[in-house]
Design a protein around this motif. Structure first.
Motif, PDB file in Angstrom:
ATOM      1  N   ALA A 106     -12.364  -4.695   5.542  1.00 58.90           N
ATOM      2  CA  ALA A 106     -13.033  -5.870   4.656  1.00 58.90           C
ATOM      3  C   ALA A 106     -14.400  -6.083   5.468  1.00 58.90           C
ATOM      4  N   GLY A 107     -15.293  -6.287   4.610  1.00 60.77           N
ATOM      5  CA  GLY A 107     -16.679  -6.580   5.209  1.00 60.77           C
ATOM      6  C   GLY A 107     -17.466  -5.321   5.209  1.00 60.77           C
ATOM      7  N   ASP A 108     -16.802  -4.141   4.872  1.00 57.47           N
ATOM      8  CA  ASP A 108     -17.837  -3.031   5.083  1.00 57.47           C
ATOM      9  C   ASP A 108     -18.532  -2.490   3.617  1.00 57.47           C
ATOM     10  N   HIS A 109     -19.283  -1.624   3.991  1.00 55.08           N
ATOM     11  CA  HIS A 109     -20.380  -1.351   2.557  1.00 55.08           C
ATOM     12  C   HIS A 109     -20.138   0.133   2.480  1.00 55.08           C
ATOM     13  N   LEU A 110     -19.871   0.786   1.242  1.00 59.55           N
ATOM     14  CA  LEU A 110     -19.698   2.025   0.854  1.00 59.55           C
ATOM     15  C   LEU A 110     -20.923   2.590  -0.057  1.00 59.55           C
ATOM     16  N   LEU A 111     -21.213   3.811   0.385  1.00 57.42           N
ATOM     17  CA  LEU A 111     -22.489   4.521  -0.456  1.00 57.42           C
ATOM     18  C   LEU A 111     -21.640   5.575  -1.481  1.00 57.42           C
ATOM     19  N   MET A 112     -21.711   5.365  -2.589  1.00 59.42           N
ATOM     20  CA  MET A 112     -20.862   6.045  -3.484  1.00 59.42           C
ATOM     21  C   MET A 112     -21.781   6.786  -4.588  1.00 59.42           C
ATOM     22  N   THR A 113     -21.816   8.107  -4.590  1.00 55.79           N
ATOM     23  CA  THR A 113     -22.466   8.919  -5.372  1.00 55.79           C
ATOM     24  C   THR A 113     -22.224   8.594  -6.932  1.00 55.79           C
ATOM     25  N   TRP A 131     -10.352  -6.083  -1.821  1.00 51.07           N
ATOM     26  CA  TRP A 131     -10.310  -6.020  -0.191  1.00 51.07           C
ATOM     27  C   TRP A 131     -11.417  -6.226   0.632  1.00 51.07           C
ATOM     28  N   GLY A 132     -12.547  -6.638  -0.208  1.00 50.49           N
ATOM     29  CA  GLY A 132     -13.502  -7.187   0.357  1.00 50.49           C
ATOM     30  C   GLY A 132     -14.564  -6.083   0.918  1.00 50.49           C
ATOM     31  N   ILE A 133     -14.657  -4.985   0.268  1.00 45.23           N
ATOM     32  CA  ILE A 133     -15.436  -3.953   0.674  1.00 45.23           C
ATOM     33  C   ILE A 133     -16.692  -3.578  -0.621  1.00 45.23           C
ATOM     34  N   SER A 134     -17.867  -3.573  -0.274  1.00 43.01           N
ATOM     35  CA  SER A 134     -18.659  -3.607  -1.395  1.00 43.01           C
ATOM     36  C   SER A 134     -19.054  -2.062  -1.596  1.00 43.01           C
ATOM     37  N   THR A 135     -19.451  -1.597  -2.989  1.00 38.28           N
ATOM     38  CA  THR A 135     -19.952  -0.293  -2.906  1.00 38.28           C
ATOM     39  C   THR A 135     -21.322  -0.347  -3.728  1.00 38.28           C
ATOM     40  N   THR A 136     -22.193   0.539  -3.167  1.00 39.56           N
ATOM     41  CA  THR A 136     -23.524   0.771  -4.013  1.00 39.56           C
ATOM     42  C   THR A 136     -23.644   2.103  -4.377  1.00 39.56           C
ATOM     43  N   TYR A 137     -23.644   2.299  -5.794  1.00 36.61           N
ATOM     44  CA  TYR A 137     -23.883   3.714  -6.166  1.00 36.61           C
ATOM     45  C   TYR A 137     -25.337   4.154  -6.144  1.00 36.61           C
ATOM     46  N   TYR A 138     -25.465   5.575  -5.798  1.00 37.15           N
ATOM     47  CA  TYR A 138     -26.384   6.231  -5.386  1.00 37.15           C
ATOM     48  C   TYR A 138     -27.036   7.552  -6.165  1.00 37.15           C
ATOM     49  N   ARG A 151     -27.067  -0.163   4.954  1.00 36.24           N
ATOM     50  CA  ARG A 151     -27.129  -1.339   5.221  1.00 36.24           C
ATOM     51  C   ARG A 151     -26.362  -1.429   6.721  1.00 36.24           C
ATOM     52  N   PRO A 152     -26.675  -2.565   7.493  1.00 34.33           N
ATOM     53  CA  PRO A 152     -25.876  -2.455   8.834  1.00 34.33           C
ATOM     54  C   PRO A 152     -24.302  -2.385   8.838  1.00 34.33           C
ATOM     55  N   ASN A 153     -23.834  -2.859   7.721  1.00 34.97           N
ATOM     56  CA  ASN A 153     -22.352  -2.747   7.512  1.00 34.97           C
ATOM     57  C   ASN A 153     -21.957  -1.339   6.864  1.00 34.97           C
ATOM     58  N   THR A 154     -22.930  -0.619   6.509  1.00 37.91           N
ATOM     59  CA  THR A 154     -22.592   0.729   5.846  1.00 37.91           C
ATOM     60  C   THR A 154     -21.593   1.444   6.643  1.00 37.91           C
ATOM     61  N   ARG A 155     -20.410   1.678   6.207  1.00 35.36           N
ATOM     62  CA  ARG A 155     -19.476   2.591   7.226  1.00 35.36           C
ATOM     63  C   ARG A 155     -19.016   3.921   6.605  1.00 35.36           C
ATOM     64  N   ALA A 156     -19.325   4.400   5.383  1.00 30.98           N
ATOM     65  CA  ALA A 156     -19.031   5.293   4.674  1.00 30.98           C
ATOM     66  C   ALA A 156     -19.871   5.820   3.468  1.00 30.98           C
ATOM     67  N   VAL A 157     -20.191   7.038   3.472  1.00 27.03           N
ATOM     68  CA  VAL A 157     -20.917   7.825   2.359  1.00 27.03           C
ATOM     69  C   VAL A 157     -20.021   8.572   1.746  1.00 27.03           C
ATOM     70  N   GLY A 183     -23.864   5.928  12.100  1.00 25.32           N
ATOM     71  CA  GLY A 183     -22.480   5.383  12.420  1.00 25.32           C
ATOM     72  C   GLY A 183     -21.530   5.352  11.151  1.00 25.32           C
ATOM     73  N   ALA A 184     -21.857   6.342  10.069  1.00 21.79           N
ATOM     74  CA  ALA A 184     -21.152   6.159   8.677  1.00 21.79           C
ATOM     75  C   ALA A 184     -20.539   7.306   8.830  1.00 21.79           C
ATOM     76  N   ALA A 185     -19.272   7.288   8.074  1.00 25.53           N
ATOM     77  CA  ALA A 185     -18.471   8.582   7.994  1.00 25.53           C
ATOM     78  C   ALA A 185     -18.767   9.092   6.545  1.00 25.53           C
ATOM     79  N   VAL A 186     -18.785  10.227   6.633  1.00 23.78           N
ATOM     80  CA  VAL A 186     -18.939  11.009   5.288  1.00 23.78           C
ATOM     81  C   VAL A 186     -17.630  11.713   4.847  1.00 23.78           C
ATOM     82  N   LEU A 187     -17.598  11.370   3.553  1.00 20.31           N
ATOM     83  CA  LEU A 187     -16.375  11.929   2.800  1.00 20.31           C
ATOM     84  C   LEU A 187     -16.883  12.689   1.556  1.00 20.31           C
ATOM     85  N   MET A 188     -16.213  13.846   1.549  1.00 20.67           N
ATOM     86  CA  MET A 188     -16.427  14.571   0.107  1.00 20.67           C
ATOM     87  C   MET A 188     -15.277  14.987  -0.796  1.00 20.67           C
TER      88      MET A 188
END
Length: 401
Positions: A106-113, A131-138, A151-157, A183-188
């Motif tokens: 909760a509170g984390d930010h995700l970058l999603m293709t 669950w309080g997780i925000s997503t930005t599509y790129y 962002r400061p709270n980006t935890r995954a790409v 400090g963000a994880a990369v998922l593929m």
């Protein structure tokens, strides 16, 4: 013992050999080549003292069996030395969800293709949002420019290369370098290439996901997913899957094992046939573009050639403008191609699609109707002849108006 998969000393084995010998312990199975299918939940202990101390190789069916051990071992072998753990899931989407939940809170930010598999977007827009997780599509072609979105709270790409409808090739190493610097994880989602043609963990990915329903199974008869993690994320992945109570049925695990044994034979056939059919389609007057990364005409071909060692049988085409009725006539006429959304099996498939309805960070405007193909294991000459019949039906329907 002969064919022991641990004999890695003198000479590293080729991937095709590893797929044959890996994950097998005949000496533990009375000499039988294949690990038996263990149907079981309860594990019995010899004594109360053994139970209290949990002195047993296996503790409960959901926590592992010889069947799951064999499958996990073989998958880890395929992923390469960077793999520190594999989780088995009941579907590809289950694997995506579990991997995301393993690294986000909760509170984390995700970058999603923006090219992601549509059900992945549903997870982001509904489950993660609750669950309080925000997503930005790129834009999938953003490369190192993704730093502007961190962002400061980006935890995954999350990357999917290529996109399974629009086939953009992403610069995964460049994206991973930026993500790790913050400090963000990369998922593929690596279902398209599989680790046979793209070892994601070797290119900066932390969690490599596959819908094993596709090429691992290879016969359109299982539901299965898996996630391979590097040393930094293996424990949290394992704990997440255990806490969610997720597990795979033993028969599907057995079919996944069987499929993996022949992956190194099947996938090159899909690759070669796919390129041959795609090249033929490029020469058709009805086709505006072919979206296949292995073709020199593809905008991402240089990146594909740099990072990938092969391709599968999945690609798309853009038709020149015709009515929808003409596209339907084409699809209905190619009877060697099933009309079905899944792929990776032995049979060829074709579906119409429209990315414009789901894109939010980019615009999908291909200039004509789009069709996705999966090229199976049929004779290429038969498939091309069938496609020729399909174009005849398309042209007749288009002229009829």
């Amino acid at each position: 013992m002969k064919n022991d998969p641990d004999r890695t000393a003198a000479q590293p084995l080729a991937p095709s050999t590893r797929l044959v010998v890996g994950g097998r312990r005949p000496e533990e199975q009375y000499g039988f080549v294949n690990t038996p299918v263990y149907h079981g939940s309860t594990v019995l202990y010899p004594t109360a003292e053994d139970f209290r101390a949990r002195r047993s190789r296996y503790k409960y069916g959901r926590r592992g069996t010889p069947t799951s051990d064999s499958l996990e071992s073989l998958l880890a072998d395929l992923e390469g030395e960077a793999c520190a753990g594999v989780a088995l899931l009941p579907s590809g989407l289950g694997a995506i969800s579990a991997a995301l939940l393993a690294v986000l809170k909760a509170g984390d930010h995700l970058l999603m293709t923006d090219s992601a598999y549509e059900p992945t977007r549903h997870v982001c827009d509904h489950l993660l949002t609750r669950w309080g997780i925000s997503t930005t599509y790129y834009d999938p072609l953003i490369g190192a420019g993704i730093e502007a979105l961190v962002r400061p709270n980006t935890r995954a790409v999350f990357v999917e290369s290529p996109g399974s409808l629009s086939f953009e090739i992403q610069d995964v190493p460049a994206i991973a370098e930026v993500a790790h610097a913050h400090g963000a994880a990369v998922l593929m989602d690596n279902t398209w290439a599989t680790p046979l043609y793209f070892r994601a963990l070797d290119h900066g990915v932390d969690l490599s996901i596959q819908a094993g329903t596709k090429y691992i199974g290879g016969h359109s008869d299982i539901m299965f997913g898996c996630v391979a993690a590097n040393a930094h994320y293996a424990d949290v992945l394992r704990d997440t899957v255990f806490s969610l109570g997720l597990c795979v049925g033993p028969d599907d695990m057995n079919l996944a094992l069987r499929g993996l044994r022949t992956l190194a034979v099947r996938l090159p056939s899909h690759f070669a046939a796919g390129v041959e059919v795609a090249t033929w389609l490029e020469g058709r007057p009805e086709v505006s573009r072919v979206l296949h990364p292995a073709l020199p005409s593809h905008p991402g071909h240089a990146l594909w050639k740099r990072d990938f060692t092969g391709a599968c049988g999945l690609f798309s085409i853009v038709l020149k403008p015709v009515p929808e009725t003409a596209v339907d006539a084409f699809l209905n006429a190619i009877d060697l191609f099933g009309i079905g959304a899944s792929w990776g099996g032995y049979e060829s498939l074709a579906i119409p699609f429209d990315c414009s309805k789901i894109r939010t960070a980019t615009t999908w405007a291909p200039g004509g109707p789009t069709v996705r193909f999966h090229i199976g294991l049929e004779a290429v000459g038969d498939l091309i002849a069938n496609l020729d019949e399909g174009f005849a039906a398309l042209n007749a329907a288009a002229q009829a108006g």
